[in-house]
Design an enzyme around this catalytic site. Structure first.
Site, mmCIF file in Angstrom:
data_model
loop_
_atom_site.group_PDB
_atom_site.id
_atom_site.type_symbol
_atom_site.label_atom_id
_atom_site.label_comp_id
_atom_site.label_asym_id
_atom_site.label_seq_id
_atom_site.Cartn_x
_atom_site.Cartn_y
_atom_site.Cartn_z
ATOM 1 N N TRP A 53 0.928 -1.271 0.012
ATOM 2 C CA TRP A 53 -0.026 0.161 -0.057
ATOM 3 C C TRP A 53 0.728 1.215 0.155
ATOM 4 O O TRP A 53 0.540 1.983 -0.586
ATOM 5 C CB TRP A 53 -1.012 0.008 1.107
ATOM 6 C CG TRP A 53 -1.954 -1.212 1.083
ATOM 7 C CD1 TRP A 53 -1.885 -2.039 1.960
ATOM 8 C CD2 TRP A 53 -2.871 -1.594 0.141
ATOM 9 N NE1 TRP A 53 -2.850 -3.329 1.593
ATOM 10 C CE2 TRP A 53 -3.459 -2.708 0.228
ATOM 11 C CE3 TRP A 53 -3.142 -0.791 -1.298
ATOM 12 C CZ2 TRP A 53 -4.482 -3.335 -0.439
ATOM 13 C CZ3 TRP A 53 -4.144 -1.389 -1.986
ATOM 14 C CH2 TRP A 53 -4.758 -2.486 -1.357
ATOM 15 N N ASP A 87 -1.296 7.192 6.581
ATOM 16 C CA ASP A 87 -2.470 6.361 6.351
ATOM 17 C C ASP A 87 -2.509 5.442 7.531
ATOM 18 O O ASP A 87 -1.803 4.458 7.976
ATOM 19 C CB ASP A 87 -2.215 5.574 5.062
ATOM 20 C CG ASP A 87 -3.419 4.499 4.702
ATOM 21 O OD1 ASP A 87 -4.315 4.680 5.547
ATOM 22 O OD2 ASP A 87 -3.253 4.007 3.620
ATOM 23 N N LYS A 143 -12.326 -1.411 8.071
ATOM 24 C CA LYS A 143 -11.418 -2.361 8.843
ATOM 25 C C LYS A 143 -11.812 -2.044 10.283
ATOM 26 O O LYS A 143 -12.293 -2.858 10.903
ATOM 27 C CB LYS A 143 -10.102 -2.060 8.678
ATOM 28 C CG LYS A 143 -9.787 -2.407 6.847
ATOM 29 C CD LYS A 143 -8.271 -2.177 6.647
ATOM 30 C CE LYS A 143 -7.752 -2.193 5.100
ATOM 31 N NZ LYS A 143 -8.317 -3.381 4.635
#
Length: 361
Positions: free
Chosen positions: A102, A172, A196
């Protein structure tokens, strides 16, 4: 197949109590005779949810008035582009820490917009360990430093964050926001997809220091400008109403669990339970991440040979365990134990792994 235990990496498990409350209100929100998905986002009923959720985020993170809380579309992946569009101004460079899939995507997207510099990388260890963040090569022409606090694929996590001085720190936190207590003060910008730890897919939470908003160019399209979204209190356009409604319910649930302190203690117990199984298996199981950087959200591991691993995955599914096959970039197995996953569910998984080893060791 009826799944009893949800270990999906995202969208992840939601608290049972939250799902039941949403189910009860689905057709008639607060007795209005209409669903939350059917009422105007300009109505007082929706605005109460919207602003309450923003306030709960402030309280749970201990945010000062120096920060704005935004609700955005597009998932965290859109932020890979929005961050440099807003902050990577002419004559500046953005520094990126590459610690997995990511962060690599974020770095790649920023490179399409302006100059980037790779400050640290975990590539040499196969992204099994966070790179050293203590000596990042910072300079005065840097627009920001970007990193990801928890890489879901490799199962590694920042347990401490770098001091970037005057250079804004952008993080992030999609997969570990509200999973443990953190001090938000060092961060200039935090973003996180909700799917999540905070709710269903469809909304991204962004926390931005107000001074950073002043640097955003006027040339950015309004819909992509953090300054415009802050000015309109995240109501510039139709927000993802149902997702924000669910986030509000989850935030209230977190408060009932003792806030991030209570959630963090329980998450550590859950992670310790599973890592103890791996570490005491005599090599039958092996964790993928180095011990000093193991994630308390994503427990990644392998069995000692491929045949046994395939059998394990088959039997886990037959017994009602959902989402344990690892991401295609890392393979093997992954148990995502986000906030809504209970200790009892983790105990069921650990007992199953121990029993499987006894039968196949």
């Amino acid at each position: 197949m009826v799944y009893r235990y949800n270990f999906n990496a995202g969208p992840g498990a939601l608290p049972k109590e939250v799902l039941e409350e949403a189910q009860a209100e689905l057709q008639s929100f607060q007795g209005m005779g209409a669903s939350i998905m059917e009422i105007s986002h300009r109505s007082k009923a929706y605005e109460a949810i919207h602003f309450e959720a923003q306030q709960l985020i402030r309280e749970l993170m201990g945010l000062s008035q120096d920060y704005e809380v935004l609700f955005l579309h597009g998932g965290a992946s859109l932020q890979f582009s929005m961050v440099p569009l807003n902050f990577l101004t002419e004559g500046k460079a953005a520094g990126y820490v590459h610690c997995g899939t990511w962060s690599g995507k974020a770095w790649q997207e920023a490179g399409k917009i302006g100059e980037t510099r790779l400050l640290a990388s975990g590539m040499e260890t196969g992204f099994k360990q966070m790179p050293d963040l203590s000596r990042l090569p910072l300079s005065g022409d840097m627009a920001y430093v970007h990193l990801i606090s928890n890489e879901t694929i490799g199962g590694i996590q920042c347990h401490s964050f770098p001091d970037t001085g005057e250079v804004p720190l952008v993080v992030d936190m999609s997969s570990d926001i509200f999973s443990r207590p953190i001090d938000a003060t060092p961060f200039s910008f935090i973003y996180a997809g909700a799917q999540k730890n905070l709710g269903p897919a469809g909304v991204t939470i962004a926390i931005v220091r107000r001074s950073l908003l002043e640097c955003i160019p006027d040339t950015i399209p309004d819909i992509l400008s953090y300054r415009i979204h802050a000015k309109h209190r995240s109501l510039y356009n139709t927000p993802p109403v149902f997702s924000i409604y669910m986030v509000n319910l989850v935030l209230k649930w977190i408060v009932k669990q003792g806030g991030v302190q209570g959630i963090g203690a329980r998450n550590r117990q859950k992670a310790d339970l599973l890592y103890n199984v791996l570490d005491n298996s005599g090599g039958f199981y092996e964790g993928l991440a180095y011990k000093d950087n193991r994630s308390i959200m994503n427990v990644t591991f392998r069995a000692h040979n491929p045949e046994i691993e395939n059998r394990l995955l088959d039997e886990l599914e037959q017994e009602g365990f959902l989402g344990l096959k690892g991401h295609r970039d890392a393979g093997h197995l992954r148990a995502s134990i986000y906030n809504a996953v209970t200790y009892e569910q983790c105990k069921a998984l650990s007992d199953f792994l121990i029993g499987f080893q006894r039968s196949n060791g």
